[in-house]
Design a protein around this motif. Structure first.
Motif, short mmCIF file in Angstrom:
data_model
loop_
_atom_site.label_atom_id
_atom_site.label_comp_id
_atom_site.label_asym_id
_atom_site.label_seq_id
_atom_site.Cartn_x
_atom_site.Cartn_y
_atom_site.Cartn_z
N GLN A 151 -60.74 29.91 -58.23
CA GLN A 151 -59.52 30.58 -58.69
C GLN A 151 -59.44 30.59 -60.21
OE1 GLN A 151 -56.98 32.29 -57.47
NE2 GLN A 151 -55.71 32.26 -59.30
N SER A 157 -53.81 27.51 -60.28
CA SER A 157 -54.68 26.63 -59.50
C SER A 157 -54.22 25.19 -59.69
CB SER A 157 -56.14 26.82 -59.95
OG SER A 157 -57.02 26.06 -59.15
N ALA A 163 -60.26 26.00 -55.59
CA ALA A 163 -59.42 25.92 -56.79
C ALA A 163 -60.23 26.22 -58.04
CB ALA A 163 -58.77 24.54 -56.89
#
Length: 512
Positions: free
Chosen positions: A352, A317, A349
């Motif tokens: 993730q 990320s 992000a």
């Protein structure tokens, strides 16, 4: 540390001397030819951006081999990726992209655990978060940029690294460069490892604290510096320092070395100095459960005052974090400019990272995280040992997924990079000013997504190119006969207790 042989040092210096001499001659004759054109007229009254040797180095050295750097890709940075082909019509002064791509073995990305590509657990959750939260909050954390995901990740990171609290930042580089000025001011002292990352250097320079440097990974020299600075105190006034922070990295990105953390912490405790640990390359990549060098080296996280890390490597990320006591985290939330003014980390992000950590911890209901951690360790140690057997000078320690191969000579930098690319292997070469002038290298980064066939392909190509370029500085080990190896292994199994042997093989091949 690299101990550069005299012959290699002299040949490298001679090569740079030739480049410098011919570059100066070309500049001299160019001025004679272009006498009719005034430099001031060309610049139209503006001062040149680069002056002196900086301009000379850029024009005469860097631009000639810039095709070896900043190569664009057209796919996810998985074990194999698509490298965009480029061409130049002016001797590499400008590069033009084409629509063609080449599928290459990826030995340069920081995708240590393989999360940068599509993942069966992470990807669907990231897509759902994109639909719910959008790509950006379009706001700073203190305004409207804090979502439920940000709060969840801060709590998860604190639990993962073993600290009471954590704070997130949208960029890994900024985590260091913005946090250090917030932690120290006038009257403070920063003692930094000589090979710390540029983000730490810029953060230290951005603070108004005094900065001292100790020899790379040398606890004894750190103790000397601490003792001297405590005895002398602040410049001119000689008053006691208000605060002393020692800054080190878990894995040094250009050397692949593990920090001597237990010894450094012992010195810091002795002299009552704070410890700042940068785990950008170690968190998620080393340790039995991926918790970094503290877990790997048996260090209690309570002994590290401030733990910094990024999500750009093992977690696939972007962004970074600081983990510390709740008081420090609360203080940073009120004083750090990157938290107060910068746009918060992108929600997809964040999701993730949350998903990747849950996979590592096994909270996804599978053992994939443990398998990834075992694979990255096995791949790294196998690749490093094979490179050393071939005769390459490889820096770093076992378990580190970063392994620099020393090149030294400037002509070998583009030769190694271009020839590997011709054989469908993408590598990263690093030269001055990212490294000292004489210590150019190729930095190999291993991933859990690499199969044994991928590693064998990379070793085969690197070995051929190493022979062609001439960078095998040590004698290669003779290949062992397979039958003799199997016979020796069978004798060993008979001579050693079966339970003891099983434990040894679990330690070597299955570090879980």
């Amino acid at each position: 540390m690299v101990r550069l042989p005299y012959l290699i040092a002299l040949s490298t210096l001679f090569s740079y001397g030739l480049l410098f001499a011919f570059g100066q001659m070309r500049d001299f004759f160019r001025k004679l030819i272009d006498l009719s054109k005034s430099t001031s007229e060309d610049l139209k009254g503006y001062a040149p951006i680069c002056l002196g040797l900086e301009d000379f180095y850029t024009r005469r050295l860097y631009l000639r081999i810039q095709d070896c750097f900043s190569r664009p890709i057209a796919s996810a940075p998985d074990a194999w990726f698509d490298v965009v082909e480029r061409y130049s019509n002016d001797n590499n002064k400008t590069l033009h992209r084409t629509s063609n791509t080449t599928k290459c073995l990826n030995l340069g990305s920081y995708n240590y655990l393989g999360f940068a590509a599509a993942d069966e657990y992470c990807t669907p959750r990231v897509i759902e978060s994109l639909k719910k939260y959008s790509p950006s909050t379009c706001s700073a954390r203190v305004d409207g940029g804090t979502t439920n995901l940000h709060t969840e990740l801060e709590e998860l990171v604190a639990r993962f690294v073993g600290k009471p609290g954590a704070i997130l930042f949208g960029m890994g580089y900024v985590t260091n460069s913005a946090i250090i000025p917030a932690l120290l001011g006038k009257g403070g002292l920063i003692i930094s490892d000589s090979l710390n990352h540029n983000s730490i250097v810029n953060g230290a320079r951005g603070s108004s604290a005094s900065v001292r440097v100790f020899q790379h990974n040398c606890p004894s020299h750190l103790e000397e510096v601490l003792r001297e600075q405590i005895a002398e105190g602040q410049p001119r006034t000689h008053r006691p320092w208000k605060k002393i922070i020692v800054i080190v990295e878990g894995i040094y990105s250009m050397e692949g070395e593990l920090c001597k953390l237990p010894e450094i912490i012992a010195v810091c405790k002795k002299y009552k100095a704070y410890t700042y640990l940068d785990e950008a390359h170690s968190i998620g990549a080393v340790g039995k459960s991926g918790r970094g060098v503290c877990e790997l080296l048996g260090v209690d996280t309570d002994d590290v005052d401030i733990m910094m890390g990024t999500f750009t490597k093992s977690f696939g990320s972007c962004g970074g974090y600081i983990a510390a006591s709740k008081d420090i985290i609360q203080y940073l939330k009120h004083t750090c400019a990157a938290h107060l003014y910068a746009t918060s980390m992108s929600p997809p992000a964040v999701q993730q990272v949350i998903s990747a950590i849950k996979v590592i911890l096994g909270e996804d209901g599978s053992s994939r995280g443990a398998q990834k951690l075992a694979r990255i360790r096995e791949n790294s140690n196998f690749f490093r040992s094979e490179l050393q057997k071939m005769g390459f000078e490889v820096l770093g320690d076992n378990d580190s997924p970063v392994m620099p191969i020393m090149l030294y000579n400037p002509a070998k930098i583009p030769a190694f990079s271009r020839e590997c690319l011709r054989q469908d292997v993408a590598v990263v070469t690093v030269a001055f000013p990212a490294t000292p002038l004489l210590l150019a290298r190729a930095r190999i980064c291993i991933s859990a997504s690499h199969s044994r066939e991928d590693l064998m392909k990379g070793l085969e190509v690197i070995s051929k190119v190493g022979d062609l370029v001439g960078i095998k500085y040590f004698p290669a080990e003779p290949p062992k006969c397979v039958e003799e190896s199997e016979k020796a292994l069978s004798l060993k199994r008979k001579a050693v207790d079966p339970l003891e042997t099983l434990g040894q093989y679990n330690h070597v091949f299955c570090p879980l």
